[in-house]
Write a protein that holds these residues in place. Structure first.
Motif, PDB file in Angstrom:
ATOM      1  N   GLN A 172       0.835  -1.206   0.000  1.00 21.28           N
ATOM      2  CA  GLN A 172       0.000   0.000   0.000  1.00 21.28           C
ATOM      3  C   GLN A 172       0.866   1.251   0.000  1.00 21.28           C
ATOM      4  N   LEU A 173       1.921   1.237   0.789  1.00 22.29           N
ATOM      5  CA  LEU A 173       2.843   2.369   0.816  1.00 22.29           C
ATOM      6  C   LEU A 173       3.521   2.543  -0.536  1.00 22.29           C
ATOM      7  N   ALA A 174       3.920   1.433  -1.146  1.00 23.83           N
ATOM      8  CA  ALA A 174       4.558   1.498  -2.464  1.00 23.83           C
ATOM      9  C   ALA A 174       3.601   2.085  -3.498  1.00 23.83           C
ATOM     10  N   ARG A 175       2.343   1.733  -3.409  1.00 19.57           N
ATOM     11  CA  ARG A 175       1.355   2.308  -4.337  1.00 19.57           C
ATOM     12  C   ARG A 175       1.245   3.809  -4.134  1.00 19.57           C
ATOM     13  N   ARG A 176       1.203   4.252  -2.868  1.00 17.14           N
ATOM     14  CA  ARG A 176       1.131   5.694  -2.590  1.00 17.14           C
ATOM     15  C   ARG A 176       2.369   6.435  -3.063  1.00 17.14           C
ATOM     16  N   LEU A 177       3.535   5.781  -2.948  1.00 15.24           N
ATOM     17  CA  LEU A 177       4.790   6.415  -3.373  1.00 15.24           C
ATOM     18  C   LEU A 177       5.075   6.183  -4.858  1.00 15.24           C
ATOM     19  N   ARG A 178       4.171   5.508  -5.545  1.00 18.76           N
ATOM     20  CA  ARG A 178       4.280   5.243  -6.984  1.00 18.76           C
ATOM     21  C   ARG A 178       5.567   4.501  -7.342  1.00 18.76           C
ATOM     22  N   VAL A 179       5.815   3.406  -6.618  1.00 21.27           N
ATOM     23  CA  VAL A 179       6.957   2.542  -6.913  1.00 21.27           C
ATOM     24  C   VAL A 179       6.532   1.572  -8.004  1.00 21.27           C
ATOM     25  N   PRO A 180       7.206   1.609  -9.169  1.00 17.38           N
ATOM     26  CA  PRO A 180       6.778   0.718 -10.255  1.00 17.38           C
ATOM     27  C   PRO A 180       7.098  -0.747  -9.952  1.00 17.38           C
ATOM     28  N   GLY A 181       6.180  -1.633 -10.316  1.00 18.48           N
ATOM     29  CA  GLY A 181       6.384  -3.063 -10.174  1.00 18.48           C
ATOM     30  C   GLY A 181       6.340  -3.579  -8.748  1.00 18.48           C
ATOM     31  N   TYR A 182       5.711  -2.860  -7.856  1.00 21.67           N
ATOM     32  CA  TYR A 182       5.714  -3.253  -6.440  1.00 21.67           C
ATOM     33  C   TYR A 182       4.957  -4.548  -6.180  1.00 21.67           C
ATOM     34  N   ALA A 183       3.989  -4.879  -7.029  1.00 21.00           N
ATOM     35  CA  ALA A 183       3.127  -6.028  -6.767  1.00 21.00           C
ATOM     36  C   ALA A 183       3.845  -7.362  -6.903  1.00 21.00           C
ATOM     37  N   VAL A 184       4.921  -7.426  -7.672  1.00 20.48           N
ATOM     38  CA  VAL A 184       5.611  -8.698  -7.888  1.00 20.48           C
ATOM     39  C   VAL A 184       6.867  -8.829  -7.032  1.00 20.48           C
ATOM     40  N   LEU A 185       7.195  -7.810  -6.254  1.00 14.71           N
ATOM     41  CA  LEU A 185       8.418  -7.830  -5.448  1.00 14.71           C
ATOM     42  C   LEU A 185       8.194  -8.566  -4.137  1.00 14.71           C
ATOM     43  N   GLY A 186       9.218  -9.252  -3.673  1.00 13.91           N
ATOM     44  CA  GLY A 186       9.193  -9.867  -2.352  1.00 13.91           C
ATOM     45  C   GLY A 186       9.422  -8.816  -1.286  1.00 13.91           C
ATOM     46  N   ARG A 187       9.292  -9.222  -0.044  1.00  6.75           N
ATOM     47  CA  ARG A 187       9.394  -8.282   1.072  1.00  6.75           C
ATOM     48  C   ARG A 187      10.734  -7.549   1.112  1.00  6.75           C
ATOM     49  N   GLU A 188      11.835  -8.283   0.985  1.00  2.27           N
ATOM     50  CA  GLU A 188      13.150  -7.652   1.103  1.00  2.27           C
ATOM     51  C   GLU A 188      13.394  -6.652  -0.011  1.00  2.27           C
ATOM     52  N   ARG A 189      13.113  -7.065  -1.248  1.00  2.00           N
ATOM     53  CA  ARG A 189      13.340  -6.178  -2.392  1.00  2.00           C
ATOM     54  C   ARG A 189      12.409  -4.974  -2.333  1.00  2.00           C
ATOM     55  N   LEU A 190      11.171  -5.185  -1.923  1.00  2.00           N
ATOM     56  CA  LEU A 190      10.216  -4.099  -1.796  1.00  2.00           C
ATOM     57  C   LEU A 190      10.671  -3.104  -0.733  1.00  2.00           C
ATOM     58  N   THR A 191      11.168  -3.610   0.380  1.00  2.00           N
ATOM     59  CA  THR A 191      11.674  -2.734   1.435  1.00  2.00           C
ATOM     60  C   THR A 191      12.858  -1.905   0.932  1.00  2.00           C
ATOM     61  N   GLU A 192      13.769  -2.529   0.191  1.00  2.00           N
ATOM     62  CA  GLU A 192      14.910  -1.784  -0.360  1.00  2.00           C
ATOM     63  C   GLU A 192      14.450  -0.660  -1.277  1.00  2.00           C
TER      64      GLU A 192
END
Length: 98
Positions: free
Chosen positions: A65-85
């Motif tokens: 949800q945070l990634a969507r708000r920050l407009r991070v591309p491709g957030y839906a397919v990322l694992g927890r560690e990569r998404l956090t980075e």
């Protein structure tokens, strides 16, 4: 089992488990009372400064949800560690804490 044996086990449990716990708790309280000036900083102050700690406390759904708000591309397919980075990089780029 005889009633006397059950009561004996109960007494032994109190003597070997609860009494040492009470003694250890009292000792720890006296140690912390004698210590001055060496307390750790409040957790809330550290959490507000370090986005890594705040992100570590979130679940994967909240991270997405945070990634969507920050407009991070491709957030839906990322694992927890990569998404956090990626979120940390994005937060540092924006220099803002959500």
């Amino acid at each position: 089992m005889p009633k006397g044996l059950v009561e004996l086990y109960g007494l032994l449990a109190v003597l070997f488990v609860l009494v040492p716990e009470w003694m250890a708790g009292g000792a720890l309280m006296s140690f912390s009372a004698n210590r001055k000036g060496s307390d750790l900083p409040a957790a809330s102050a550290v959490w507000s400064r370090l986005p890594e700690l705040r992100l570590a406390g979130l679940g994967v759904g909240e991270l997405r949800q945070l990634a969507r708000r920050l407009r991070v591309p491709g957030y839906a397919v990322l694992g927890r560690e990569r998404l956090t980075e990626r979120l940390i990089r994005r937060l540092k780029q924006r220099k803002a804490l959500w």
